[in-house]
Design an enzyme around this catalytic site. Structure first.
Site, mmCIF file in Angstrom:
data_model
loop_
_atom_site.group_PDB
_atom_site.id
_atom_site.type_symbol
_atom_site.label_atom_id
_atom_site.label_comp_id
_atom_site.label_asym_id
_atom_site.label_seq_id
_atom_site.Cartn_x
_atom_site.Cartn_y
_atom_site.Cartn_z
ATOM 1 N N CYS A 97 0.815 -1.208 0.000
ATOM 2 C CA CYS A 97 0.000 0.000 0.000
ATOM 3 C C CYS A 97 0.851 1.260 0.000
ATOM 4 C CB CYS A 97 -0.922 0.011 1.222
ATOM 5 S SG CYS A 97 -2.065 -1.378 1.270
ATOM 6 N N PHE A 231 -10.919 -1.434 -12.453
ATOM 7 C CA PHE A 231 -12.298 -0.953 -12.525
ATOM 8 C C PHE A 231 -13.090 -1.634 -13.641
ATOM 9 C CE2 PHE A 231 -10.025 2.712 -10.580
ATOM 10 C CZ PHE A 231 -10.690 2.704 -9.355
ATOM 11 N N VAL A 232 -12.976 -2.978 -13.694
ATOM 12 C CA VAL A 232 -13.743 -3.753 -14.678
ATOM 13 C C VAL A 232 -15.173 -3.857 -14.162
ATOM 14 C CG1 VAL A 232 -13.931 -5.912 -15.952
ATOM 15 C CG2 VAL A 232 -11.666 -5.042 -15.298
ATOM 16 N N GLY A 234 -19.184 -3.563 -15.678
ATOM 17 C CA GLY A 234 -20.057 -3.400 -16.827
ATOM 18 C C GLY A 234 -19.242 -3.317 -18.107
ATOM 19 N N GLU A 235 -19.496 -2.303 -18.900
ATOM 20 C CA GLU A 235 -18.772 -2.111 -20.150
ATOM 21 C C GLU A 235 -17.490 -1.308 -19.967
ATOM 22 O OE1 GLU A 235 -19.558 -3.377 -23.214
ATOM 23 O OE2 GLU A 235 -21.090 -4.511 -22.122
ATOM 24 N N LYS A 236 -17.213 -0.862 -18.747
ATOM 25 C CA LYS A 236 -16.070 0.020 -18.503
ATOM 26 C C LYS A 236 -14.901 -0.736 -17.905
ATOM 27 C CE LYS A 236 -18.975 4.115 -17.690
ATOM 28 N NZ LYS A 236 -19.317 5.189 -16.727
#
Length: 249
Positions: A97, A231-232, A234-236
């Site tokens: 981190c 950030f997978v 939906g379509e993004k």
């Protein structure tokens, strides 16, 4: 999982109840008779975890360097052909981190040599596959990690820690003789520097997550050739490194 009693609060109301809780157990690892580490993990797949951890941390270069690996309840006894690697100084990046790339010796980072290409739909399907978790739905206390090949799942694991889950899928694939350069990883957790290092050392081509990544993970991936997709949803999705491996853009 185990069932524990608890006081359940809802608005102004309070009732006695029970709730399922994910198990966390210590696993002590001994290498050639010396204590190496005690890991806090979910109790399943101890053999896979230790084999994967030793491989993903660069302590062994392959199964041929593990002479024996015996699991005895909460203790794992390992005999290595070259145990000196197991007692070397630990790398300073511990949590994944924080830290800075100046701590990393670029000459010792793994290099990913892979011609793998995947469709965006393959990544979405992989994240969907690992997100179907009865244990997480019941407890809310585990991360899921999967290793995929040609659109199919090789292995998926749930653990209290995303790093332990990654070690377990790497260990399972190592024991099965899977070629890592033809695989990609999907994870429900953040892609931190240690996740990027583990994938790079194993030779995994792509790591994708429904969550975020860190700056140091991206820097590591730029040096090693690992593809990072975050950030997978939906379509993004955000392709941070190795975009040539993602088809359809």
């Amino acid at each position: 999982m185990r069932i524990f009693s608890c006081l359940k609060l809802d608005g102004d109301g309070a009732v006695e109840g029970v709730h399922p809780v994910v198990e966390e157990t210590p696993l002590s690892i001994f290498i050639n008779g010396r204590h190496f580490a005690t890991a806090m993990t979910s109790p399943a797949m101890a053999e896979e975890f230790v084999a994967g951890h030793l491989y993903s941390e660069g302590i062994v270069g392959g199964l041929e360097e593990i002479e024996s690996l015996v699991v005895e309840e909460k203790v794992v006894k390992v005999v290595l052909t070259n145990p000196i690697r197991a007692i070397r100084s630990k790398r300073p990046i511990l949590s994944g981190c924080g830290g800075a790339s100046s701590f990393l010796d670029e000459s010792k980072l793994g290099k990913v040599a892979s011609d793998l290409r995947v469709d965006r739909g393959d990544l979405r399907a992989a994240l969907k596959e690992i997100s179907i978790s009865k244990l997480h739905k019941a407890t809310g206390g585990v991360h899921s990690v999967g290793l995929f090949y040609n659109g199919g799942v090789i292995c998926k694991v749930e653990d209290i820690g995303r790093h332990s889950a990654l070690d377990k899928v790497i260990g399972r694939a190592l024991l099965d003789g899977i070629r890592f350069e033809e695989t990609f990883v999907a994870t429900t957790g953040r892609i931190s520097s240690d996740m990027a290092l583990k994938c790079s050392r194993a030779g995994v081509a792509i790591i994708a997550s429904r969550g975020a990544t860190t700056s140091l993970a991206i820097e590591i991936a730029e040096h090693t050739g690992l593809s990072i997709v975050g950030f997978v949803r939906g379509e993004k999705m955000n392709v941070y490194t190795g975009r040539e491996r993602i088809r359809g853009w």
